[in-house]
Design a protein around this motif. Structure first.
Motif, short mmCIF file in Angstrom:
data_model
loop_
_atom_site.label_atom_id
_atom_site.label_comp_id
_atom_site.label_asym_id
_atom_site.label_seq_id
_atom_site.Cartn_x
_atom_site.Cartn_y
_atom_site.Cartn_z
N GLU A 22 0.83 -1.21 0.00
CA GLU A 22 0.00 0.00 0.00
C GLU A 22 0.85 1.25 0.00
OE1 GLU A 22 -0.29 -2.49 2.03
OE2 GLU A 22 -2.25 -3.40 1.63
N VAL A 23 1.95 1.24 0.85
CA VAL A 23 2.84 2.40 0.91
C VAL A 23 3.57 2.58 -0.41
CG1 VAL A 23 4.84 3.40 2.07
CG2 VAL A 23 3.11 2.20 3.40
N GLN A 24 3.98 1.49 -0.97
CA GLN A 24 4.70 1.56 -2.24
C GLN A 24 3.80 2.12 -3.34
OE1 GLN A 24 7.98 0.86 -2.52
NE2 GLN A 24 7.85 1.64 -4.63
N LEU A 25 2.51 1.69 -3.34
CA LEU A 25 1.57 2.19 -4.35
C LEU A 25 1.34 3.69 -4.19
CD1 LEU A 25 -0.40 1.59 -6.66
CD2 LEU A 25 -2.14 1.06 -4.94
N ALA A 26 1.25 4.13 -2.93
CA ALA A 26 1.05 5.56 -2.68
C ALA A 26 2.24 6.37 -3.14
CB ALA A 26 0.79 5.80 -1.18
N ILE A 27 3.48 5.82 -2.92
CA ILE A 27 4.69 6.52 -3.37
C ILE A 27 4.71 6.62 -4.88
CG2 ILE A 27 7.20 6.36 -3.48
CD1 ILE A 27 7.14 5.16 -0.67
N GLU A 28 4.32 5.53 -5.56
CA GLU A 28 4.31 5.55 -7.02
C GLU A 28 3.30 6.56 -7.57
OE1 GLU A 28 3.59 1.59 -8.26
OE2 GLU A 28 5.58 0.82 -7.68
N GLN A 29 2.18 6.73 -6.86
CA GLN A 29 1.18 7.70 -7.32
C GLN A 29 1.64 9.13 -7.09
OE1 GLN A 29 -2.40 6.65 -5.27
NE2 GLN A 29 -2.86 4.89 -6.61
N VAL A 30 2.36 9.37 -5.95
CA VAL A 30 2.82 10.73 -5.65
C VAL A 30 4.06 11.08 -6.46
CG1 VAL A 30 3.67 12.25 -3.82
CG2 VAL A 30 1.83 10.65 -3.34
N PHE A 31 5.00 10.12 -6.56
CA PHE A 31 6.25 10.35 -7.31
C PHE A 31 6.39 9.32 -8.42
CE2 PHE A 31 7.08 11.65 -2.87
CZ PHE A 31 7.31 13.00 -3.07
N PRO A 32 5.65 9.47 -9.49
CA PRO A 32 5.76 8.49 -10.58
C PRO A 32 7.15 8.55 -11.22
CG PRO A 32 4.44 10.40 -11.26
CD PRO A 32 4.70 10.57 -9.81
N SER A 33 7.72 7.39 -11.55
CA SER A 33 9.07 7.34 -12.13
C SER A 33 9.19 6.10 -13.02
CB SER A 33 10.13 7.29 -11.02
OG SER A 33 11.42 7.13 -11.56
N GLN A 34 9.94 6.26 -14.12
CA GLN A 34 10.21 5.15 -15.03
C GLN A 34 11.59 4.52 -14.80
OE1 GLN A 34 7.90 4.00 -17.05
NE2 GLN A 34 6.46 5.66 -16.44
N ASP A 35 12.35 5.04 -13.81
CA ASP A 35 13.69 4.54 -13.53
C ASP A 35 13.59 3.17 -12.88
OD1 ASP A 35 16.33 4.11 -12.93
OD2 ASP A 35 16.66 6.13 -12.13
N PRO A 36 14.31 2.11 -13.43
CA PRO A 36 14.25 0.76 -12.83
C PRO A 36 14.73 0.74 -11.38
CG PRO A 36 15.19 0.67 -15.03
CD PRO A 36 15.09 2.10 -14.69
N LEU A 37 15.65 1.66 -11.01
CA LEU A 37 16.15 1.68 -9.64
C LEU A 37 15.06 2.02 -8.64
CD1 LEU A 37 19.57 3.48 -10.24
CD2 LEU A 37 19.20 1.04 -9.82
N ASP A 38 13.97 2.70 -9.09
CA ASP A 38 12.89 3.11 -8.19
C ASP A 38 11.82 2.05 -8.04
OD1 ASP A 38 14.13 5.55 -7.80
OD2 ASP A 38 13.05 6.54 -9.43
N ARG A 39 11.92 0.95 -8.76
CA ARG A 39 10.90 -0.07 -8.70
C ARG A 39 11.03 -0.87 -7.40
NH1 ARG A 39 8.22 -1.34 -13.28
NH2 ARG A 39 7.88 -3.46 -12.50
N ALA A 40 9.92 -1.33 -6.87
CA ALA A 40 9.92 -2.08 -5.62
C ALA A 40 10.53 -3.48 -5.81
CB ALA A 40 8.49 -2.18 -5.08
N ASP A 41 10.32 -4.03 -7.00
CA ASP A 41 10.86 -5.37 -7.28
C ASP A 41 12.19 -5.29 -8.04
OD1 ASP A 41 9.77 -4.23 -9.49
OD2 ASP A 41 8.72 -6.05 -10.19
N PHE A 42 13.02 -4.30 -7.65
CA PHE A 42 14.29 -4.11 -8.34
C PHE A 42 15.19 -5.34 -8.15
CE2 PHE A 42 18.75 -2.75 -8.04
CZ PHE A 42 18.94 -2.29 -9.35
N ASN A 43 15.76 -5.81 -9.29
CA ASN A 43 16.67 -6.97 -9.30
C ASN A 43 17.98 -6.51 -9.89
OD1 ASN A 43 18.09 -9.43 -9.87
ND2 ASN A 43 16.13 -10.52 -9.85
N ALA A 44 19.05 -6.54 -9.09
CA ALA A 44 20.35 -6.02 -9.53
C ALA A 44 20.90 -6.82 -10.70
CB ALA A 44 21.34 -6.03 -8.37
N VAL A 45 20.68 -8.15 -10.69
CA VAL A 45 21.23 -9.00 -11.76
C VAL A 45 20.58 -8.64 -13.09
CG1 VAL A 45 21.51 -11.37 -12.57
CG2 VAL A 45 21.78 -10.85 -10.14
N GLU A 46 19.26 -8.52 -13.05
CA GLU A 46 18.57 -8.17 -14.29
C GLU A 46 18.99 -6.80 -14.78
OE1 GLU A 46 14.42 -8.46 -13.67
OE2 GLU A 46 14.41 -10.66 -13.46
N TYR A 47 19.20 -5.86 -13.83
CA TYR A 47 19.60 -4.50 -14.21
C TYR A 47 20.97 -4.52 -14.86
CZ TYR A 47 20.55 0.49 -13.80
OH TYR A 47 20.85 1.79 -14.08
#
Length: 655
Positions: A22-47
Motif C-alpha cells: 500500500e505504501v509503495q503504491l502511494a509513493i508511485e502515485q505521488v512520485f511516478p518514475s520510469q527509472d528501474p532503480l525506483d521499482r519495488a521489485d528491483f533486481n540487480a542481476v537483471e539490471y
C-alpha cells in the motif's frame, strides 16, 4: 571481512527499506518514475544484464560505473540537503503549534463574544416582540371595546325607542326596530353578568311581552267574537292635559333665544379650543379619533331638548329644532370643513431628471402625517355627527305633538355631514393621487423605444409603491373605527389612479417590443400592489372586498391587454385587428389609433389599419344606434368611475 560486513549492511538496509504494497503504491502515485532503480521489485542481476547484454558491451564498463557513482553522489547530496533542512523542523513545528493554539484561543474568544452578542440580540428581539404583542393585544382590545360601546349605545337607544313606540302603538316601526335590537342584544350574551346589560335584556323581554299582550288586546277589540265582555267604555280625555304648559308657551321664546346665544358661545369656544390645542397629532390616542367637542355639543342638545319638552311639546320644540339645525351646520362648517387642510396640485417645479429621485419625489406629497391624521379625525367626527343627528331627529319626533312630527326634519344637516365625509375622502385620494403624478409623468417621458433588455420593475413603479406604503397604513390605522370609509377611499383612489395610468401609458409612444415587455412587468407589479392595497403594511392580512378587487382586476387587465396588443406583430393586418377586437373588446377607433401610435406605425399604415378595423367590427343588432361601438364591449374604468359618481349624486339627491 569487508565483504561480509557489506553483505550484512545490505541485508539490514533491505530489511529497513522493505515497504508494504500500500505504501509503495502511494509513493508511485505521488512520485511516478520510469527509472528501474525506483521499482519495488528491483533486481540487480537483471539490471546489470540490461546494461551489459553481451560480452562486447563490457568494454564501456568504466563509463557505466562512473555514471552510477555520479548518480550516487547526487543522491547523497540531496539526502544531505534534506537532512540538514530538517534540523529546524521540530523547532518550527513547535512554534507553528504554539501559534495555532494562540489563534485557536483568539478564535474561541471571538466566538464567545459573538455568542454573547447573539444572546443579547435575541433577548432584545424578545423584548421588542413582547412589546409589539402587547400593542397588538391592546389594539385588539381597544377595537373590541369601541365596537362593544357602539353596540351598547345602539342597544340603549334602541330599547328607549322600542318602549316609546310600544306606548304609541307604532307597530310598523316597532317591527323593524325590534329585530335590530334583538340582533344587537345577541352580542351581549357573554356580558349578562353585568347588572346594566341584564337590565337592558329584561327591558327588551318586557317590551316583547307587552307588545304581545297589547297587539292581542287590539285584535280582540277590533274583531270581537260572536256573543262576547261588551266593549269597555273608553275613558274621556283629561280636559286639563297641557293647560299649564300652554300658559308658558308664549313666553318660552326667552328660553329659545337664551339657548341660541349659549350655543353660539359654545361653538366659538370649540373654535378657540381647536386653535389653541391644535389638531390631533399622529401616533397619539387623539389621532384619527372623534373630536371631543362633538360629544359636548350633542350632550348639550339632549339637555336642552329634555328641558324644553318638560315645558312644552308644541311650537317651542319646533323653534328649538331650528336652533339645533343652525348650529349643526355651523359646527360642520367652522369645526369640520373649516379645519380641513387645503389641497394643492403644484408639484414644486420638478425636472424630468429629478422625478425619479426618491427625496424629491417624496416632496411632491402635500399633506404631512399630522394633516392626514387630522383629515381622518374630521371624517370620523362627521360620521359620528351623522349617526347622532339621525338619533336626535328621532328623539325630537318622540317629544313633540303628533301634529308637529312632520315639521321635524334634519335631512339637510345629515347631508351636510355626508358632504364633509365625501370631501375628506376626496382630499385623501387627491393627496395620494398627486404624490403619484410625478412618477407617471416620468413614465410617459422615458425612451421606451430604446429599451434594450427587461430588468426589475422601473424606478417610477418603486416611487409609486413608496408613496402608497407611506400613506395607506396611516389612513387605515386612523380609520380603524370606520372601516367602510377606508374601503371607499381605496375604491375612489383606484378609480382615479387606473384611468390616469392608462392615459399616461398611451403617451409612452413609440414603444419597442422590449419596452412593451418592461411596461407589462411594471403593470403587473402595480396590479399586485393595488390588489394588496387595503392590507398593505399591516401585520393582519385581511382579504380585500370583492367590489374593490373587481375594479382593480378589470382596470389593470385592460392595461395589460393594451400592452399585449402592442407586442403583437401587425402583419398580417387582419390577424392583428381581430386580436385587438378579441383582447380589448373596444370598438372606439380613437383607442385603436392610439395603439397604432404606440407601435410607431406611419400615418399611411395607420389609415389602412383604421379602414380595416372599421370593416372588421361586428355588425350592431338591428334597431341599435349607429356608431363605432361593439355589442359586447364592457365599460372602461373611466366610464365606470363616471357611473359611480352619477350614482352617488343620485343617491344624495334622493336623500
Amino acid at each position: 571481512m569487508m565483504e561480509e560486513e557489506e553483505f550484512e549492511f545490505a541485508e539490514d538496509l533491505e530489511a529497513i527499506l522493505h515497504l508494504t504494497p500500500e505504501v509503495q503504491l502511494a509513493i508511485e502515485q505521488v512520485f511516478p518514475s520510469q527509472d528501474p532503480l525506483d521499482r519495488a521489485d528491483f533486481n540487480a542481476v537483471e539490471y546489470i544484464n540490461t546494461l551489459f547484454p553481451t560480452e562486447q558491451s563490457l568494454a564501456n564498463i568504466d563509463d557505466v560505473v562512473n555514471k552510477i557513482r555520479l548518480k550516487i553522489r547526487r543522491l547523497d547530496d540531496n539526502i544531505r540537503t534534506v537532512v540538514r533542512g530538517q534540523t529546524n523542523v521540530g523547532q518550527d513545528g513547535r512554534q507553528a503549534l504554539e501559534e495555532a493554539q494562540i489563534a485557536i484561543q483568539q478564535l474561541f474568544g471571538k466566538i464567545k463574544d459573538i455568542k454573547d452578542k447573539a444572546e443579547k440580540s435575541e433577548q432584545m428581539v424578545k423584548e421588542i416582540t413582547r412589546d409589539i404583542k402587547q400593542l397588538d393585544h391592546a389594539k385588539r382590545h381597544l377595537t373590541t371595546s369601541i365596537t362593544t360601546l357602539n353596540h351598547l349605545h345602539m342597544l340603549a337607544g334602541g330599547v328607549d325607542s322600542l318602549e316609546a313606540m310600544t306606548r304609541k302603538r307604532q307597530y310598523g316601526e316597532v317591527a323593524n326596530l325590534l329585530q335590530g335590537v334583538v340582533n344587537v342584544l345577541e352580542h351581549f350574551h357573554k356580558y349578562m353578568g353585568i347588572p346594566q346589560i341584564r337590565q337592558l335584556s329584561e327591558r327588551v323581554k318586557a317590551a316583547q311581552s307587552e307588545l304581545g299582550t297589547q297587539i292581542l288586546a287590539d285584535f280582540e277589540e277590533a274583531f270581537p267574537s260572536q256573543g262576547s265582555k261588551p266593549k269597555k267604555p273608553k275613558a274621556p280625555d283629561n280636559p286639563f292635559h297641557g293647560i299649564v304648559s300652554k300658559c308658558f308657551e308664549p313666553h318660552l321664546y326667552v328660553y329659545i333665544e337664551s339657548q341660541d346665544k349659549n350655543l353660539g358661545e359654545l361653538i366659538d369656544r370649540f373654535v378657540a379650543d381647536f386653535r389653541a390645542q391644535g389638531p390631533p397629532k399622529a401616533g397619539t390616542e387623539e389621532g384619527g379619533a372623534v373630536l371631543p367637542s362633538c360629544a359636548d355639543l350633542f350632550v348639550y342638545y339632549k339637555k336642552c331638548m329634555v328641558q324644553c319638552s318638560q315645558l312644552s311639546t308644541g311650537e317651542p320644540m319646533i323653534a328649538l329644532t331650528t336652533i339645533f339645525q343652525k348650529f349643526l351646520r355651523e359646527y360642520a362648517w367652522k369645526i369640520l370643513s373649516g379645519n380641513l387642510p387645503k389641497s394643492s396640485t403644484n408639484s414644486g417645479g420638478l425636472t424630468i431628471s429629478s422625478l425619479l429621485k426618491e427625496k424629491e419625489v417624496s416632496e411632491a406629497a402635500k399633506f404631512t402625517v399630522d394633516e392626514l391624521c387630522l383629515i381622518c379625525s374630521i371624517l370620523s367626527t362627521a360620521e359620528y355627527c351623522l349617526a347622532t343627528t339621525q338619533q336626535l331627529e328621532e328623539k325630537l319626533k318622540e317629544k313633540v305633538d303628533k301634529v308637529l312630527v312632520e315639521r321635524i326634519n334634519l335631512t339637510g344637516e345629515m347631508d351636510t355631514f355626508s358632504t364633509v365625509i365625501s370631501n375628506s375622502i376626496q382630499l385623501l385620494v387627491q393627496d395620494l393621487d398627486a404624490a403619484c403624478d410625478p412618477a407617471l409623468t416620468a413614465m410617459s417621458k422615458m425612451p421606451w423605444q430604446s429599451v434594450e433588455h427587461v430588468g426589475d420593475q422601473s424606478p417610477y413603479v418603486t416611487s409609486i409603491i413608496m408613496h402608497i406604503k407611506q400613506n395607506v397604513p396611516i389612513i387605515r390605522d386612523n380609520l380603524a373605527s370606520t372601516r367602510k370609509y377606508f374601503t371607499q377611499f381605496c375604491i375612489k383612489f383606484t378609480n382615479s389612479f387606473i384611468p390616469k395610468f392608462i392615459n399616461h401609458l398611451f403617451r409612452c409612444k413609440p414603444i419597442s417590443m422590449v419596452g412593451a415587455e418592461q411596461l407589462l412587468l411594471d403593470t403587473h407589479s402595480l396590479k399586485t400592489v393595488l390588489l394588496d392595497l387595503p392590507s398593505i403594511g399591516s401585520q393582519v392580512l385581511r382579504k380585500a372586498p370583492a367590489s374593490y378587487t373587481k375594479i382593480v382586476v378589470k382596470g389593470m387587465t385592460r392595461a395589460e391587454m393594451i400592452l399585449k396588443v402592442v407586442m403583437a406583430p401587425h402583419e398580417p393586418p387582419v390577424v392583428f385587428v381581430d386580436n385587438y377586437i378579441k383582447l380589448l373588446a373596444d370598438g372606439n377607433p380613437e383607442t385603436f389609433q392610439k395603439i397604432l401610435e404606440l407601435k410607431g406605425l406611419k400615418r399611411s399604415e395607420q389609415s389602412s389599419m383604421l379602414e380595416l378595423f372599421r370593416q372588421r367590427l361586428p355588425t350592431p343588432p338591428s334597431g341599435a344606434d349607429g356608431g363605432p361601438s361593439l355589442s359586447f364591449s364592457t365599460p372602461t374604468p373611466e366610464q365606470e368611475s363616471s357611473r359611480i359618481r352619477k350614482l352617488e349624486k343620485l343617491i344624495k339627491k334622493r336623500l
